[in-house]
Structures are given as C-alpha cells and as structure tokens.
Motif scaffolding. Structure first.
Motif, short mmCIF file in Angstrom:
data_model
loop_
_atom_site.label_atom_id
_atom_site.label_comp_id
_atom_site.label_asym_id
_atom_site.label_seq_id
_atom_site.Cartn_x
_atom_site.Cartn_y
_atom_site.Cartn_z
N LEU A 109 0.82 -1.21 0.00
CA LEU A 109 0.00 0.00 0.00
C LEU A 109 0.86 1.26 0.00
N LEU A 110 1.99 1.22 0.71
CA LEU A 110 2.90 2.36 0.69
C LEU A 110 3.51 2.53 -0.70
N HIS A 111 3.87 1.42 -1.34
CA HIS A 111 4.39 1.48 -2.72
C HIS A 111 3.35 2.12 -3.65
N MET A 112 2.10 1.74 -3.49
CA MET A 112 1.04 2.31 -4.33
C MET A 112 0.93 3.82 -4.13
N CYS A 113 1.03 4.26 -2.88
CA CYS A 113 0.99 5.71 -2.60
C CYS A 113 2.16 6.43 -3.26
N ARG A 114 3.34 5.86 -3.09
CA ARG A 114 4.51 6.48 -3.72
C ARG A 114 4.33 6.60 -5.24
N ALA A 115 3.86 5.52 -5.84
CA ALA A 115 3.67 5.52 -7.29
C ALA A 115 2.62 6.54 -7.71
N ASP A 116 1.50 6.59 -6.99
CA ASP A 116 0.46 7.58 -7.32
C ASP A 116 1.00 9.00 -7.19
N TYR A 117 1.83 9.22 -6.17
CA TYR A 117 2.46 10.52 -5.98
C TYR A 117 3.39 10.86 -7.15
N ILE A 118 4.23 9.91 -7.52
CA ILE A 118 5.15 10.13 -8.63
C ILE A 118 4.39 10.47 -9.90
N GLN A 178 14.04 14.91 -11.42
CA GLN A 178 14.89 14.92 -10.22
C GLN A 178 14.15 15.51 -9.02
N GLU A 179 13.31 16.49 -9.27
CA GLU A 179 12.52 17.08 -8.18
C GLU A 179 11.55 16.04 -7.60
N ILE A 180 10.96 15.23 -8.46
CA ILE A 180 10.06 14.16 -8.00
C ILE A 180 10.83 13.16 -7.15
N ILE A 181 11.97 12.71 -7.66
CA ILE A 181 12.79 11.72 -6.94
C ILE A 181 13.23 12.28 -5.60
N ASP A 182 13.61 13.55 -5.56
CA ASP A 182 14.06 14.17 -4.31
C ASP A 182 12.94 14.30 -3.29
N SER A 183 11.69 14.38 -3.73
CA SER A 183 10.59 14.62 -2.79
C SER A 183 9.84 13.35 -2.38
N VAL A 184 10.04 12.24 -3.06
CA VAL A 184 9.27 11.03 -2.76
C VAL A 184 9.62 10.43 -1.40
N GLY A 185 10.74 10.82 -0.84
CA GLY A 185 11.15 10.34 0.48
C GLY A 185 10.20 10.73 1.60
N LYS A 186 9.32 11.67 1.32
CA LYS A 186 8.36 12.11 2.35
C LYS A 186 7.46 10.97 2.82
N PHE A 187 7.42 9.87 2.06
CA PHE A 187 6.57 8.75 2.42
C PHE A 187 7.25 7.79 3.40
N GLU A 188 8.55 7.94 3.61
CA GLU A 188 9.30 7.01 4.45
C GLU A 188 8.75 6.96 5.88
N SER A 189 8.29 8.09 6.39
CA SER A 189 7.80 8.11 7.77
C SER A 189 6.52 7.28 7.95
N ALA A 190 5.85 6.94 6.85
CA ALA A 190 4.63 6.13 6.92
C ALA A 190 4.93 4.63 6.92
#
Length: 169
Positions: A45-54, A65-77
C-alpha cells in the motif's frame, strides 16, 4: 468511452475498499511478513501511494529529479497503515484538484526520463497507467491476505459500476 477521471474514481473507490477491509482485520495483518512480491500488505500500500504521488507529479510536469528528491516524504509512513491511508486520501484530493484544472485529458504532453528518454503521451494514458498499476497491486494484497488466512475484498471495476449504479437509483 469511459473517461479517465471515472477510471481514477474507480481506483480511489477500490483503494478505500482495501483500506476499510484491512481495518476490520486483526491489526497485525497489515504488517505480517509474507513471502510475496512485497514483505507485507502495508509495504504494498505504501508502494502504491509512492507511485500515485510520482505519477501525479509527472502529470503536473514536475521535473524528474525534483520528483525523486521529494518522494522520500513517504518514508515516515513505513509500517503505519493509518499514515499510509492518510497519504492515499491526500493524494486523492490532489488528483481531483489536478482534474479540476485540466480541460482536456486527451491533451498530449511530454515526459522525460533519464534512462527511458522522452515520451509523447496523453494525460489520460498516464491516468490509465495509475489505475492499472493499482489494480495489479490490489491483486497482490488479496493474494497476501489469503496467504495470511483472510479473505480479500472484491475491487473489480464491475463492482464499482454496480455500486455507482445503485447510488443513482
């Protein structure tokens, strides 16, 4: 033909059904290790969120690069199904905001990827990719739940259509 926004609405509906189903199972179910594509249901489910965000950022024409740099925001979940569900809910609102600003989802735009190159495609094609990706991984979740001794929940598109039809009647 059905429009891409309706398919996205199906995607949201199906994701909500998965989250609601998991909330009604023993709490540890979401985190139990399974020999599968992902180590746990919450990881899928976390992978799905990351992908939807991307993909939302790709649709919004944010630089790679901006997308890649910001996707880390999901790590806390990681390992927190409530936080993952909250991310999914926020993403749904962001997708609806995107739809409200788009006049023509069949409009062509250009995607640039450092390894894959440039692709001329439509917003609708990428939205259909998001939906297809979600469908694939909801299938993973169902298989994992069955491995853990629990039933899945029906999320096929036709169930969405029946529910939508009943709400009109």
């Amino acid at each position: 033909m059905t429009d891409a926004k309706q398919f996205y609405d199906y995607h949201s509906w199906a994701n909500k059904r998965i989250f609601n189903h998991i909330e009604n199972l023993p709490e540890e179910t979401a985190y139990q290790e399974v020999k599968s594509v992902f180590p746990s249901v919450s990881d899928v489910l976390l992978h799905m969120c990351r992908a939807d965000y991307i993909w939302l950022n790709v649709l919004s024409e944010v630089a790679y690069q901006e997308i890649i740099d910001s996707v880390g925001k999901f790590e806390s979940a990681q390992g927190d199904i409530a936080a993952i569900k909250q991310h999914a809910s926020e993403l749904e609102a962001q997708y609806h905001d995107f739809f409200s600003r788009q006049i023509d989802l069949e409009q062509t735009f250009s995607m640039k990827h450092p390894k894959l190159g440039t692709l001329e495609t439509t917003y609708a094609d990428i939205i259909l990719h998001v939906v297809n990706h979600g469908t694939y991984h909801r299938g993973n979740v169902t298989a994992m739940l069955r491995q853990l001794g629990h039933s899945g929940v029906p999320t096929d598109y036709v169930y969405y259509l029946y529910e939508k039809s009943e709400s009109k009647g």
